[in-house]
Design a protein around this motif. Structure first.
Motif, short mmCIF file in Angstrom:
data_model
loop_
_atom_site.label_atom_id
_atom_site.label_comp_id
_atom_site.label_asym_id
_atom_site.label_seq_id
_atom_site.Cartn_x
_atom_site.Cartn_y
_atom_site.Cartn_z
N LYS A 166 -4.52 13.89 42.70
CA LYS A 166 -4.35 13.66 41.48
C LYS A 166 -3.41 12.98 40.84
O LYS A 166 -3.28 12.15 39.63
CB LYS A 166 -4.48 14.66 40.67
N ASN A 167 -2.13 12.96 41.63
CA ASN A 167 -1.06 12.09 41.35
C ASN A 167 -0.58 10.78 42.20
O ASN A 167 0.37 10.16 41.75
CB ASN A 167 0.14 13.17 41.36
N LYS A 168 -1.35 10.78 43.09
CA LYS A 168 -1.15 9.58 43.75
C LYS A 168 -1.94 8.30 43.58
O LYS A 168 -2.91 8.26 43.13
CB LYS A 168 -1.73 9.95 45.33
N LYS A 169 -1.08 7.12 43.42
CA LYS A 169 -1.43 5.74 42.89
C LYS A 169 -1.81 5.05 44.29
O LYS A 169 -1.14 4.90 45.01
CB LYS A 169 -0.58 5.05 42.17
N ILE A 170 -3.15 4.85 44.26
CA ILE A 170 -3.56 4.27 45.46
C ILE A 170 -3.92 2.77 45.28
O ILE A 170 -4.26 1.91 46.30
CB ILE A 170 -4.58 4.79 46.46
N PHE A 171 -4.07 2.16 43.96
CA PHE A 171 -4.61 1.04 43.54
C PHE A 171 -3.38 0.14 42.68
O PHE A 171 -2.72 0.65 42.04
CB PHE A 171 -5.96 1.21 42.81
N GLN A 176 -6.40 -2.00 46.63
CA GLN A 176 -5.90 -0.95 47.19
C GLN A 176 -4.52 -1.25 47.88
O GLN A 176 -4.36 -2.19 48.51
CB GLN A 176 -6.69 -0.19 48.45
N ILE A 177 -3.30 -0.40 47.56
CA ILE A 177 -1.99 -0.60 48.07
C ILE A 177 -1.62 0.66 48.81
O ILE A 177 -0.42 0.55 49.34
CB ILE A 177 -1.29 -0.96 46.87
N SER A 178 -2.28 1.66 48.94
CA SER A 178 -1.92 2.96 49.66
C SER A 178 -2.97 3.71 49.97
O SER A 178 -4.02 3.20 49.95
CB SER A 178 -0.93 3.76 48.62
N ASP A 179 -2.64 4.86 50.40
CA ASP A 179 -4.03 5.78 51.12
C ASP A 179 -3.50 7.38 50.76
O ASP A 179 -2.35 7.55 50.53
CB ASP A 179 -3.95 5.49 52.45
#
Length: 222
Positions: A49-54, A62-65
């Motif tokens: 919910k708090n993780k930014k992956i784009f 996508q910049i994360s996972d």
């Protein structure tokens, strides 16, 4: 959304860029360019919910996972274990690699078990015994890597082969902060750690390290 990790503690992984993912069993690249085979030490599942992956700048980039792993390998050049935290998107299982095996056919002419299947079927649940000789699970795979340039001097400059180790201790890993306040899984760790000892030729001393018991198997023929 329930996150489900692809790999577990003690699984053998490597980067997707490993040359043995290609459809041949001999490595064309210089050994310096070949990534190590690693074992999963810890699994971290991000708070989705708090993780930014784009990316906020480029749509659908996508910049994360959501899932990442603490991976461990043994560097023969430094004679010590190294750790690296990597996202699941970067990793593949050792099962996706192509390995040559000298004894593909046994003495009766029957096809023997593949090297990949043999390593996959390793059993790490042996009884702890102080002073027992054990092997890191990647040892046979790293030892059996084949290079097209047999006289390649670069082979001498980097290696992830491991020595045999001696069990010199055991302890329980504290199972703390495994869940988020909402009950979702936060991380997965090993419950039991083995301390292993080896001769560190770089520093001319005996080194020790605590690692998950699933990293090791009893002495096998290489």
């Amino acid at each position: 959304m329930d996150l489900e990790n692809k790999f577990g503690i003690g699984d053998i992984v490597t980067l997707k860029s490993h040359p043995l993912t290609q459809n041949h069993s001999s490595i064309k690249d210089l050994s310096l360019l070949v990534p190590p085979l690693m074992l999963v030490k810890e699994v971290y599942l991000e708070d989705y919910k708090n993780k930014k992956i784009f990316s906020e700048e480029i749509e659908k980039a996508q910049i994360s996972d959501f899932i990442k792993y603490v991976c461990v390998y043994f560097c023969a050049n430094t004679s010590k274990f190294e750790e690296k935290t990597l996202f699941e998107s970067f990793l593949i299982s050792h099962k996706e690699l192509n390995f040559y095996r000298k004894d593909e056919v046994d003495e009766n002419g029957k096809e023997s078990i593949s090297l990949i299947d043999e390593v996959t079927n390793y059993v790490s649940d042996f009884n702890y015994l102080y002073g027992k000789v054990v092997q890191f699970k990647t040892k046979k795979l790293e030892h059996r890597k084949s290079y097209e340039k047999k006289n390649n001097e670069e082979l001498k400059k980097t290696s992830y082969q491991t020595p045999d180790f001696i069990l010199s201790g055991i302890k329980k890993e504290p199972q703390e902060k495994l869940f988020y306040p909402n009950g979702n899984q936060r991380k997965i760790t090993s419950e039991i750690l083995y301390k292993v000892m080896w001769f560190n030729y770089v520093h001319q001393k005996f080194s020790e390290e605590y690692l998950p018991k699933k990293f090791f198997v009893e002495g096998l023929e290489i």
